[in-house]
Scaffold this active site. Sequence first.
Site, short mmCIF file in Angstrom:
data_model
loop_
_atom_site.label_atom_id
_atom_site.label_comp_id
_atom_site.label_asym_id
_atom_site.label_seq_id
_atom_site.Cartn_x
_atom_site.Cartn_y
_atom_site.Cartn_z
N HIS A 56 45.82 -1.16 13.01
CA HIS A 56 46.84 -1.89 13.76
C HIS A 56 46.32 -3.24 14.23
CE1 HIS A 56 48.94 1.88 13.69
NE2 HIS A 56 48.06 2.48 14.47
N HIS A 215 52.65 4.01 11.99
CA HIS A 215 51.82 4.74 11.03
C HIS A 215 52.61 5.08 9.78
CE1 HIS A 215 50.38 5.76 15.14
NE2 HIS A 215 49.21 5.44 14.60
#
Length: 328
Positions: A56, A215
């Site tokens: 991320h 995700h």
Amino acid sequence: MKKLINAVDSILSESLQGLEAIHGDILVLSEDEKFVRRKALTDGKVALISGGGSGHEPLHAGFVGLGMLDAACPGQVFTSPTPDQMLAALTAVETGAGSLFIVKNYEGDVMNFEMAAEMAEGKIATVVTDDDVAVPKSTWSTGRRGVAGTMIVEKMVGAAAEQRRDLNALKALGDEVNRRTRSMGVALTSCTVPAAGKPTFTLGDDEMEIGVGIHGEPGRRRVKLASADAIADEMMGAILDDLAPARGTPCLLLVNGFGGTPTMELYLMANAARRIMAGRGLAIARGLVGSYVTSLDMAGCSLTATALDDSLIQLWDAPVHTAALRWG
């Protein structure tokens, strides 16, 4: 799979070493590579600690520095860091005023940070972010997911920590910023986890996933690709319907890329979101466009709105100096 890597099992280590090599004036990577911490600590300041699975970036390690985090714990790609990482980070940066954990609402993250808090000594509080309005629960979460709004919480709480506000005040502020913040995302392609070597999910050339998680978790639905205006209208509509700010409320707009989206397209989405907000009588008092909470190489973006007041604007504007965010 085409990626700039040497070996799948060394991606995180080599990336963290590169982060320290370039930003060694700001941060330090622990010898065992369990956490990244600020190079210069301040006595008497509450320590802010966050973390989560890698993939991320720049969240969270890229936000370690003046005005934001004191430490970040990176897990393997899309995998929560372990309690011993969090405990080690806390021990390294706590200076006597207590510590605040800022945790995205994913079951692994929440559980492991709770375990670290139970094992630690000293005063500890936790803020759990859950700004994603797309779905009431998701693959890895009970309740709403914590996504790009986490960065906004880290920035504002980080600024308040520099003012030497105490732990209880910072906890209350973090919860308040989270309550004032809503996000939603859209995916145009899947992401590819290096260890898997193939896309997490499959989208047709003319499809998109509305409400996708960071995700690659399923969103609200899979539909045919639409115009940017139509996409922004659905996402901002869901965000503003849930947030329900009064007309005239000053707002922060964050247009966040997922890692594979050109900046030109992100600013186009910002323009679309601006028109929608203006139609509801909302002013963009502050804005930020870029890839800050990514999903590896996913094409797509998220929109985030935070209802501001004068005190929050001051915290947003306060100086920040990290690898990925700096002004003032």
